[in-house]
Design an enzyme around this catalytic site. Structure first.
Site, mmCIF file in Angstrom:
data_model
loop_
_atom_site.group_PDB
_atom_site.id
_atom_site.type_symbol
_atom_site.label_atom_id
_atom_site.label_comp_id
_atom_site.label_asym_id
_atom_site.label_seq_id
_atom_site.Cartn_x
_atom_site.Cartn_y
_atom_site.Cartn_z
ATOM 1 N N CYS A 1 44.161 23.179 28.398
ATOM 2 C CA CYS A 1 43.471 23.994 29.397
ATOM 3 C C CYS A 1 41.953 23.932 29.270
ATOM 4 O O CYS A 1 41.230 23.981 30.271
ATOM 5 C CB CYS A 1 43.953 25.445 29.320
ATOM 6 S SG CYS A 1 43.701 26.241 27.706
ATOM 7 N N HIS B 1 42.721 30.722 26.072
ATOM 8 C CA HIS B 1 43.196 30.083 27.296
ATOM 9 C C HIS B 1 42.038 30.017 28.288
ATOM 10 O O HIS B 1 41.303 30.984 28.458
ATOM 11 C CB HIS B 1 44.365 30.866 27.888
ATOM 12 C CG HIS B 1 44.964 30.205 29.088
ATOM 13 N ND1 HIS B 1 45.384 28.891 29.069
ATOM 14 C CD2 HIS B 1 45.203 30.654 30.348
ATOM 15 C CE1 HIS B 1 45.866 28.568 30.266
ATOM 16 N NE2 HIS B 1 45.747 29.614 31.059
ATOM 17 N N HIS C 1 43.928 27.254 36.596
ATOM 18 C CA HIS C 1 44.013 26.888 35.181
ATOM 19 C C HIS C 1 45.200 25.978 34.928
ATOM 20 O O HIS C 1 46.082 25.823 35.772
ATOM 21 C CB HIS C 1 44.058 28.133 34.286
ATOM 22 C CG HIS C 1 45.065 29.164 34.696
ATOM 23 N ND1 HIS C 1 46.112 29.554 33.878
ATOM 24 C CD2 HIS C 1 45.205 29.908 35.826
ATOM 25 C CE1 HIS C 1 46.834 30.485 34.482
ATOM 26 N NE2 HIS C 1 46.302 30.717 35.656
#
Length: 245
Positions: free
Chosen positions: A153, A30, A42
Site C-alpha cells: 500500500c 496502512h 488505497h
C-alpha cells in the site's frame, strides 16, 4: 511538516494527500490517497487484510482488525473494503478506528533520518491533479499483485504521488517501512553479537560498556544509511510509470 508527529485533522486534508494510519500498536501502517469528500483510494489484499507475509501471521493480523459483518456493510461505501486490489472506501473504513496521519514529501536528509519509518520521503510530490489522476487510473486498471516486500500500500501511494516505481526485479519496493524492517534486522543482530564477544574477552566494565555503546552506535548508523539509500528520492532503480490512454 510535523517534526514530532505527522498527525492531521480531517478538516485539514487536501485532495491528493498521501495519508496513513498505524495498525497493531505501531507494528505497521496502512497507506492511501485522499481523493475528496471523505473518500480514500488505497491498495489492499482484501477481506480486511492490509498486509501479507505468507505465514500464519496473516490470520492474526486479519482477525485483529475491526470489520463490518457480512450482513451489515458500511452504509457509506458498502462492502468495498472487502475487495482485493486498489479500492475506494470512506475514510472511516480506511482508518479502522486509528488516528489519521499525512505523509511528508520533499523533506531534508536530516529530517528524513530523524523521522520514524514510512512517514516521509526525500522525493517530491507532483501536482494534485496528477496524483488524483493516477489514483483513479490504478483504481480502474489495478496496481499489480500485492506483495508485502515489493508491492504494498505504501508503494502504491508513493507511485501515485511521484509517478515513480521500482523495477519489478528489485528485491524490495520503495516502501519506507519495509526498507526499515530490512535494515533493522541485520544491524540489530550485529549489535547484540558483539556483547558476548566482549564478555569472552574478559574486558573491564569500562571497556565492555564502551564496546557495547560503540557497537550500537555503529549499528544505528548502518540502519540509517540503509534507510536512506532505499528511499524513493535517492535510489536509482526507479522508473517513471507511463499510464496508458
Amino acid at each position: 511538516m510535523g517534526v514530532v508527529s505527522n498527525k492531521v485533522e480531517r478538516e485539514n486534508l487536501k485532495p491528493g494527500d498521501h495519508i496513513y494510519s498505524w495498525r497493531l500498536a505501531y507494528a505497521y501502517s496502512h497507506h492511501g490517497i485522499y481523493v475528496d469528500k471523505g473518500n480514500v483510494i488505497h491498495f489492499t489484499q482484501g477481506d480486511g487484510q492490509e498486509i501479507g507475509t505468507g505465514t500464519g501471521l496473516d490470520h492474526i493480523i486479519g482477525s485483529s482488525l475491526p470489520q463490518h459483518p457480512l450482513d451489515n456493510p458500511c452504509p457509506i461505501c458498502g462492502d468495498e473494503s472487502r475487495r482485493a486490489g486498489v479500492i475506494s472506501s470512506c475514510i472511516d473504513c480506511f482508518l479502522l478506528g486509528g488516528d489519521l496521519y499525512r505523509y511528508e514529501y520533499g523533506v531534508t536528509r536530516a529530517f528524513f533520518l530523524a523521522k520514524a519509518r514510512g512517514t516521509c520521503t526525500l522525493a517530491l510530490s507532483e501536482s494534485e491533479e496528477q496524483v488524483i489522476h493516477r489514483a483513479f487510473y490504478f483504481h480502474c486498471m489495478g496496481f499489480g499483485v500485492y506483495h508485502f516486500m515489493k508491492n504494498n500500500c505504501e508503494d502504491f501511494a508513493l507511485c501515485c504521488k511521484t509517478g515513480l516505481k521500482v523495477f519489478p526485479t528489485a528485491k524490495v519496493g520503495q516502501s519506507g517501512q519495509v526498507a526499515s524492517f530490512q535494515a533493522a534486522a541485520p544491524t540489530t543482530f550485529q549489535a547484540f553479537l558483539s556483547v558476548p564477544l566482549a564478555v569472552l574477552a574478559r574486558s573491564s566494565p569500562l571497556v565492555y560498556a564502551a564496546t557495547t555503546i560503540g557497537s550500537l552506535v555503529a549499528s544505528y548508523g548502518t540502519y540509517c544509511v540503509k534507510r536512506y539509500i532505499n528511499d524513493t528520492g535517492v535510489r536509482q532503480d526507479v522508473k517513471r510509470v507511463v499510464l496508458e490512454g
